[in-house]
Design a protein around this motif. Structure first.
Motif, short mmCIF file in Angstrom:
data_model
loop_
_atom_site.label_atom_id
_atom_site.label_comp_id
_atom_site.label_asym_id
_atom_site.label_seq_id
_atom_site.Cartn_x
_atom_site.Cartn_y
_atom_site.Cartn_z
N ARG A 36 -0.84 1.18 -32.70
CA ARG A 36 0.06 2.14 -33.35
C ARG A 36 -0.21 3.51 -32.73
NH1 ARG A 36 0.07 1.82 -39.55
NH2 ARG A 36 2.24 2.44 -39.29
N PHE A 37 0.54 4.51 -33.14
CA PHE A 37 0.38 5.87 -32.62
C PHE A 37 -0.26 6.75 -33.68
CE2 PHE A 37 4.01 4.11 -30.36
CZ PHE A 37 3.60 4.30 -29.05
N VAL A 38 -1.09 7.67 -33.21
CA VAL A 38 -1.63 8.70 -34.10
C VAL A 38 -1.34 10.05 -33.46
CG1 VAL A 38 -3.97 8.55 -33.13
CG2 VAL A 38 -3.66 9.52 -35.37
N ALA A 39 -0.67 10.91 -34.23
CA ALA A 39 -0.39 12.28 -33.81
C ALA A 39 -1.30 13.18 -34.64
CB ALA A 39 1.07 12.63 -34.07
N PHE A 40 -1.93 14.17 -33.99
CA PHE A 40 -2.83 15.02 -34.76
C PHE A 40 -2.80 16.46 -34.31
CE2 PHE A 40 -5.50 13.52 -31.33
CZ PHE A 40 -6.34 14.58 -31.03
N ASN A 41 -3.15 17.31 -35.28
CA ASN A 41 -3.28 18.74 -35.07
C ASN A 41 -4.72 18.99 -34.64
OD1 ASN A 41 -4.21 21.44 -35.94
ND2 ASN A 41 -2.11 21.69 -36.65
N LEU A 42 -4.91 19.58 -33.49
CA LEU A 42 -6.25 19.77 -32.94
C LEU A 42 -7.10 20.71 -33.81
CD1 LEU A 42 -8.17 19.08 -30.65
CD2 LEU A 42 -7.19 20.96 -29.35
N PHE A 70 -1.15 16.39 -30.37
CA PHE A 70 -1.61 15.41 -29.41
C PHE A 70 -1.30 14.04 -29.98
CE2 PHE A 70 -3.92 19.08 -28.15
CZ PHE A 70 -4.07 18.96 -26.78
N VAL A 71 -0.92 13.12 -29.12
CA VAL A 71 -0.58 11.76 -29.56
C VAL A 71 -1.39 10.77 -28.74
CG1 VAL A 71 1.25 10.06 -29.84
CG2 VAL A 71 1.76 12.49 -30.17
N GLY A 75 -6.71 2.36 -30.45
CA GLY A 75 -7.39 1.22 -29.82
C GLY A 75 -7.76 1.51 -28.38
N GLY A 76 -8.77 0.84 -27.91
CA GLY A 76 -9.19 0.98 -26.52
C GLY A 76 -9.74 2.34 -26.16
N GLY A 77 -10.24 3.09 -27.14
CA GLY A 77 -10.82 4.39 -26.85
C GLY A 77 -9.81 5.51 -26.82
N GLY A 78 -8.54 5.18 -26.98
CA GLY A 78 -7.49 6.20 -27.05
C GLY A 78 -6.97 6.59 -25.69
N SER A 79 -5.68 6.67 -25.58
CA SER A 79 -5.05 7.20 -24.39
C SER A 79 -3.88 8.05 -24.84
CB SER A 79 -4.59 6.09 -23.45
OG SER A 79 -3.72 5.21 -24.11
N ALA A 80 -3.76 9.23 -24.25
CA ALA A 80 -2.68 10.14 -24.60
C ALA A 80 -1.36 9.54 -24.14
CB ALA A 80 -2.89 11.50 -23.93
N VAL A 81 -0.33 9.71 -24.95
CA VAL A 81 0.97 9.15 -24.62
C VAL A 81 2.07 10.17 -24.86
CG1 VAL A 81 0.30 6.79 -25.15
CG2 VAL A 81 1.33 8.19 -26.92
N ASP A 82 3.20 9.93 -24.21
CA ASP A 82 4.41 10.66 -24.56
C ASP A 82 5.35 9.67 -25.21
OD1 ASP A 82 5.68 9.21 -22.57
OD2 ASP A 82 5.94 10.90 -21.23
N SER A 86 3.88 6.51 -21.49
CA SER A 86 3.09 6.72 -20.30
C SER A 86 2.00 7.75 -20.58
CB SER A 86 3.98 7.20 -19.14
OG SER A 86 4.58 8.42 -19.46
N PRO A 87 0.93 7.77 -19.80
CA PRO A 87 -0.14 8.74 -20.06
C PRO A 87 0.37 10.16 -19.92
CG PRO A 87 -0.89 7.02 -18.59
CD PRO A 87 0.60 6.87 -18.72
N ARG A 88 0.43 10.88 -21.01
CA ARG A 88 0.87 12.26 -21.05
C ARG A 88 0.79 12.78 -22.46
NH1 ARG A 88 5.86 13.07 -17.27
NH2 ARG A 88 6.84 11.90 -18.90
N PHE A 89 1.35 13.95 -22.73
CA PHE A 89 1.37 14.55 -24.06
C PHE A 89 2.75 14.43 -24.68
CE2 PHE A 89 -1.73 16.88 -21.61
CZ PHE A 89 -2.82 16.82 -22.44
N ALA A 90 2.80 14.42 -25.98
CA ALA A 90 4.08 14.43 -26.70
C ALA A 90 4.34 15.84 -27.21
CB ALA A 90 4.06 13.44 -27.84
N SER A 91 4.10 16.82 -26.38
CA SER A 91 4.16 18.22 -26.83
C SER A 91 5.58 18.76 -26.92
CB SER A 91 3.35 19.09 -25.88
OG SER A 91 3.89 19.00 -24.58
N GLU A 92 6.52 18.12 -26.33
CA GLU A 92 7.88 18.64 -26.33
C GLU A 92 8.78 17.94 -27.35
OE1 GLU A 92 8.69 21.36 -24.70
OE2 GLU A 92 6.65 21.42 -23.95
#
Length: 93
Positions: A36-42, A70-71, A75-82, A86-92
């Motif tokens: 699943r996805f987790v979005a959080f405020n740093l 940040f999203v 699982g698997g230690g976490g990987s940033a996604v958009d 794909s590996p990136r940020f969901a900042s936009e």
């Protein structure tokens, strides 16, 4: 189609975001939320979990409208996604 650009301030915060995810969030959510996805405020470390990255980010942004969350995929230690997974940020979003 032009790829979304990651703001440089977001890139500079990635090591800190990964540390917060691995130390604070992942231990609380991993067992029952794999893939699943987790979005959080740093700053506040508040987070939302969901199956759809856009909906998950929008729920968090209701509480923090000006934040660039940040999203990570759980699982698997976490990987940033958009929003495309794909590996990136969901900042936009």
């Amino acid at each position: 189609m032009k790829a979304a650009r990651v703001p440089s301030e977001q890139t500079n915060l990635m090591p800190q975001a990964l540390e917060v995810y691995r130390r604070q969030i992942d231990p609380k959510v991993e067992a029952e939320n794999e893939d699943r996805f987790v979005a959080f405020n740093l700053e506040t470390e508040e987070f939302e979990i969901g199956d759809d990255v856009i909906e998950t980010v929008q729920r968090l942004k209701r509480r923090h409208p000006t934040d660039r969350p940040f999203v990570f995929r759980v699982g698997g230690g976490g990987s940033a996604v958009d929003r495309f997974g794909s590996p990136r940020f969901a900042s936009e979003l």
